[in-house]
Design a protein around this motif. Structure first.
Motif, PDB file in Angstrom:
ATOM      1  N   GLU A  48       1.162  -1.438  -0.169  1.00 20.21           N
ATOM      2  CA  GLU A  48      -0.013   0.087   0.212  1.00 20.21           C
ATOM      3  C   GLU A  48       0.611   1.108   0.185  1.00 20.21           C
ATOM      4  OE1 GLU A  48      -3.424  -1.445   2.606  1.00 20.21           O
ATOM      5  OE2 GLU A  48      -2.007  -1.002   3.427  1.00 20.21           O
ATOM      6  N   THR A  49       0.889   2.340  -0.354  1.00 18.05           N
ATOM      7  CA  THR A  49       1.135   3.739  -0.718  1.00 18.05           C
ATOM      8  C   THR A  49       0.752   4.720   0.202  1.00 18.05           C
ATOM      9  OG1 THR A  49       1.341   3.698  -3.213  1.00 18.05           O
ATOM     10  CG2 THR A  49       2.008   5.348  -2.219  1.00 18.05           C
ATOM     11  N   LEU A  50       1.659   5.295   1.502  1.00 16.23           N
ATOM     12  CA  LEU A  50       1.067   5.844   1.536  1.00 16.23           C
ATOM     13  C   LEU A  50       0.871   7.269   1.860  1.00 16.23           C
ATOM     14  CD1 LEU A  50       0.209   6.784   4.888  1.00 16.23           C
ATOM     15  CD2 LEU A  50       3.006   7.582   4.905  1.00 16.23           C
ATOM     16  N   LEU A  51      -0.505   7.691   2.034  1.00 14.90           N
ATOM     17  CA  LEU A  51      -0.929   9.483   0.677  1.00 14.90           C
ATOM     18  C   LEU A  51      -1.163  10.171   1.933  1.00 14.90           C
ATOM     19  CD1 LEU A  51      -2.467   8.351  -2.349  1.00 14.90           C
ATOM     20  CD2 LEU A  51      -0.689   8.421  -2.040  1.00 14.90           C
ATOM     21  N   ILE A  52      -1.671  11.717   1.368  1.00 17.33           N
ATOM     22  CA  ILE A  52      -1.715  12.160   2.706  1.00 17.33           C
ATOM     23  C   ILE A  52      -2.725  13.161   2.574  1.00 17.33           C
ATOM     24  CG2 ILE A  52      -1.089  14.741   3.659  1.00 17.33           C
ATOM     25  CD1 ILE A  52       1.668  13.468   3.762  1.00 17.33           C
ATOM     26  N   TRP A  53      -4.431  13.805   2.703  1.00 13.82           N
ATOM     27  CA  TRP A  53      -4.903  14.340   2.313  1.00 13.82           C
ATOM     28  C   TRP A  53      -4.972  16.346   1.800  1.00 13.82           C
ATOM     29  CZ3 TRP A  53      -8.705  12.499  -0.507  1.00 13.82           C
ATOM     30  CH2 TRP A  53      -9.902  14.017  -0.812  1.00 13.82           C
ATOM     31  N   ARG A  54      -4.915  16.628   0.569  1.00 15.38           N
ATOM     32  CA  ARG A  54      -4.886  17.609   0.598  1.00 15.38           C
ATOM     33  C   ARG A  54      -5.299  18.619  -0.149  1.00 15.38           C
ATOM     34  NH1 ARG A  54       0.791  19.439  -2.633  1.00 15.38           N
ATOM     35  NH2 ARG A  54       0.875  21.984  -2.124  1.00 15.38           N
ATOM     36  N   ASP A  55      -6.059  19.962   0.691  1.00 18.74           N
ATOM     37  CA  ASP A  55      -7.597  20.318   0.286  1.00 18.74           C
ATOM     38  C   ASP A  55      -6.496  22.090  -0.105  1.00 18.74           C
ATOM     39  OD1 ASP A  55      -9.576  21.980  -1.161  1.00 18.74           O
ATOM     40  OD2 ASP A  55     -10.941  21.321   1.257  1.00 18.74           O
ATOM     41  N   ASP A  56      -6.133  22.488  -1.561  1.00 22.37           N
ATOM     42  CA  ASP A  56      -5.455  24.223  -1.220  1.00 22.37           C
ATOM     43  C   ASP A  56      -6.398  24.420  -2.455  1.00 22.37           C
ATOM     44  OD1 ASP A  56      -3.817  23.398  -3.363  1.00 22.37           O
ATOM     45  OD2 ASP A  56      -2.917  22.883  -1.623  1.00 22.37           O
ATOM     46  N   GLN A  57      -6.171  25.958  -2.502  1.00 27.25           N
ATOM     47  CA  GLN A  57      -5.833  26.804  -4.077  1.00 27.25           C
ATOM     48  C   GLN A  57      -5.545  26.101  -5.385  1.00 27.25           C
ATOM     49  OE1 GLN A  57      -4.568  30.165  -2.602  1.00 27.25           O
ATOM     50  NE2 GLN A  57      -4.009  30.897  -3.948  1.00 27.25           N
ATOM     51  N   TYR A  58      -4.710  25.409  -4.692  1.00 24.38           N
ATOM     52  CA  TYR A  58      -3.659  25.072  -6.546  1.00 24.38           C
ATOM     53  C   TYR A  58      -3.938  23.487  -6.379  1.00 24.38           C
ATOM     54  CZ  TYR A  58      -1.166  29.039  -5.285  1.00 24.38           C
ATOM     55  OH  TYR A  58      -0.861  30.535  -4.368  1.00 24.38           O
ATOM     56  N   TYR A  59      -4.605  23.189  -5.637  1.00 25.66           N
ATOM     57  CA  TYR A  59      -4.738  21.330  -6.567  1.00 25.66           C
ATOM     58  C   TYR A  59      -5.592  20.771  -6.297  1.00 25.66           C
ATOM     59  CZ  TYR A  59       0.787  21.830  -6.838  1.00 25.66           C
ATOM     60  OH  TYR A  59       2.209  21.997  -7.263  1.00 25.66           O
ATOM     61  N   ASN A 136     -13.569   8.677   9.442  1.00 26.18           N
ATOM     62  CA  ASN A 136     -14.879   9.859  10.501  1.00 26.18           C
ATOM     63  C   ASN A 136     -15.118  10.484   9.844  1.00 26.18           C
ATOM     64  OD1 ASN A 136     -12.705  11.474  10.428  1.00 26.18           O
ATOM     65  ND2 ASN A 136     -13.072  11.902  12.528  1.00 26.18           N
ATOM     66  N   GLY A 137     -15.808   9.914   7.679  1.00 27.43           N
ATOM     67  CA  GLY A 137     -16.317  11.383   7.296  1.00 27.43           C
ATOM     68  C   GLY A 137     -15.255  11.477   6.226  1.00 27.43           C
ATOM     69  N   ASN A 138     -15.240  12.996   5.578  1.00 26.26           N
ATOM     70  CA  ASN A 138     -14.187  13.092   4.744  1.00 26.26           C
ATOM     71  C   ASN A 138     -12.862  13.551   5.420  1.00 26.26           C
ATOM     72  OD1 ASN A 138     -16.083  13.506   2.662  1.00 26.26           O
ATOM     73  ND2 ASN A 138     -17.069  15.812   3.722  1.00 26.26           N
ATOM     74  N   PRO A 139     -11.693  12.742   4.854  1.00 26.73           N
ATOM     75  CA  PRO A 139     -10.544  13.370   5.650  1.00 26.73           C
ATOM     76  C   PRO A 139     -10.168  15.122   5.545  1.00 26.73           C
ATOM     77  CG  PRO A 139      -9.938  12.435   3.137  1.00 26.73           C
ATOM     78  CD  PRO A 139     -11.245  12.255   3.708  1.00 26.73           C
ATOM     79  N   LYS A 140      -9.580  15.326   6.627  1.00 27.11           N
ATOM     80  CA  LYS A 140      -9.421  16.228   6.791  1.00 27.11           C
ATOM     81  C   LYS A 140      -7.322  17.218   6.083  1.00 27.11           C
ATOM     82  CE  LYS A 140     -11.083  17.288  11.221  1.00 27.11           C
ATOM     83  NZ  LYS A 140     -11.674  15.847  11.750  1.00 27.11           N
ATOM     84  N   ASN A 141      -7.227  18.186   5.892  1.00 34.10           N
ATOM     85  CA  ASN A 141      -5.865  18.579   5.279  1.00 34.10           C
ATOM     86  C   ASN A 141      -5.094  18.178   6.055  1.00 34.10           C
ATOM     87  OD1 ASN A 141      -4.788  19.664   3.287  1.00 34.10           O
ATOM     88  ND2 ASN A 141      -4.382  21.676   4.384  1.00 34.10           N
ATOM     89  N   GLY A 142      -3.467  17.285   5.330  1.00 36.39           N
ATOM     90  CA  GLY A 142      -2.777  16.736   6.359  1.00 36.39           C
ATOM     91  C   GLY A 142      -3.552  15.286   6.422  1.00 36.39           C
ATOM     92  N   GLU A 143      -3.981  14.897   6.854  1.00 39.37           N
ATOM     93  CA  GLU A 143      -4.502  13.637   7.721  1.00 39.37           C
ATOM     94  C   GLU A 143      -3.895  12.218   6.285  1.00 39.37           C
ATOM     95  OE1 GLU A 143      -8.247  13.560  10.290  1.00 39.37           O
ATOM     96  OE2 GLU A 143      -8.731  12.745   7.970  1.00 39.37           O
ATOM     97  N   TRP A 144      -3.430  11.202   6.823  1.00 37.01           N
ATOM     98  CA  TRP A 144      -2.656  10.482   5.753  1.00 37.01           C
ATOM     99  C   TRP A 144      -3.267   9.071   6.227  1.00 37.01           C
ATOM    100  CZ3 TRP A 144      -1.532   5.717   8.498  1.00 37.01           C
ATOM    101  CH2 TRP A 144      -1.003   5.509   9.990  1.00 37.01           C
ATOM    102  N   ILE A 145      -3.721   7.743   4.581  1.00 37.05           N
ATOM    103  CA  ILE A 145      -4.174   6.996   4.920  1.00 37.05           C
ATOM    104  C   ILE A 145      -3.405   6.269   3.733  1.00 37.05           C
ATOM    105  CG2 ILE A 145      -4.957   7.503   3.165  1.00 37.05           C
ATOM    106  CD1 ILE A 145      -7.439   5.722   4.339  1.00 37.05           C
TER     107      ILE A 145
END
Length: 169
Positions: A48-59, A136-145
């Protein structure tokens, strides 16, 4: 105003370029030159690959591999340490040769031109539990999975890494 005067005026806003640039200076420079970007491909025993949730104006919003832009006179090794600590509260080791090198040009005026270096990395300690996505619903900015395969909720720019995300060890 002469070019030299403008240069000194911009430079006066920069206290220590190795520590990063003021945001407006960084965004100005990102309009003029490519940014060198490192991406950390981290896999576990289940491939499995470690990914981080991102939510910003650029991406926008979506998963991404831990990443960072190399600072002025900063070594790649130092940027790896900082990215791992900042985004995962962990330490990593990395293979010295990139898995891939890609040029990305995005149609926008700021942060629109990157050289992406994707490196295979290994966690030296588990990522910080406080930053883990708790389902617990939508991931928050910076959370990993951990992700088994590339999915549609990964930011578009990481399409270049799809084959590495899907690849098993």
């Amino acid at each position: 105003m002469k070019i030299e005067g403008m240069f000194y005026q911009i430079e006066s806003f920069i206290k220590n370029p190795t520590a990063g640039l003021p945001e407006k200076v960084f965004l100005f420079l990102s309009k003029m030159t490519p940014l060198i970007h490192i991406d950390l491909l981290i896999k576990n025993e289940q491939s499995e690959t470690l990914l981080i949730w991102r939510d910003d104006q650029y991406y926008g919003h979506g998963g991404h591999v831990p990443d960072g832009i190399i600072r002025y006179k900063e070594s790649i090794a130092n940027r790896f340490r900082k990215v791992a600590m900042t985004e995962l509260n962990a330490e990593v080791d990395f293979k010295p040769t990139p898995l891939s090198i890609n040029e990305i040009i995005v149609i926008r005026t700021e942060r629109g031109y990157f050289i992406f270096l994707l490196y295979e990395c290994e966690l030296l300690m588990p990522p910080g539990e406080k930053l883990k996505y708790k389902d617990n619903g939508n991931p928050k900015n910076g959370e990993w999975i951990w992700h088994k395969k590339y999915s549609n909720n990964i930011i578009k720019v990481h399409e270049i890494s799809r084959k590495f995300i899907d690849e098993t060890r």
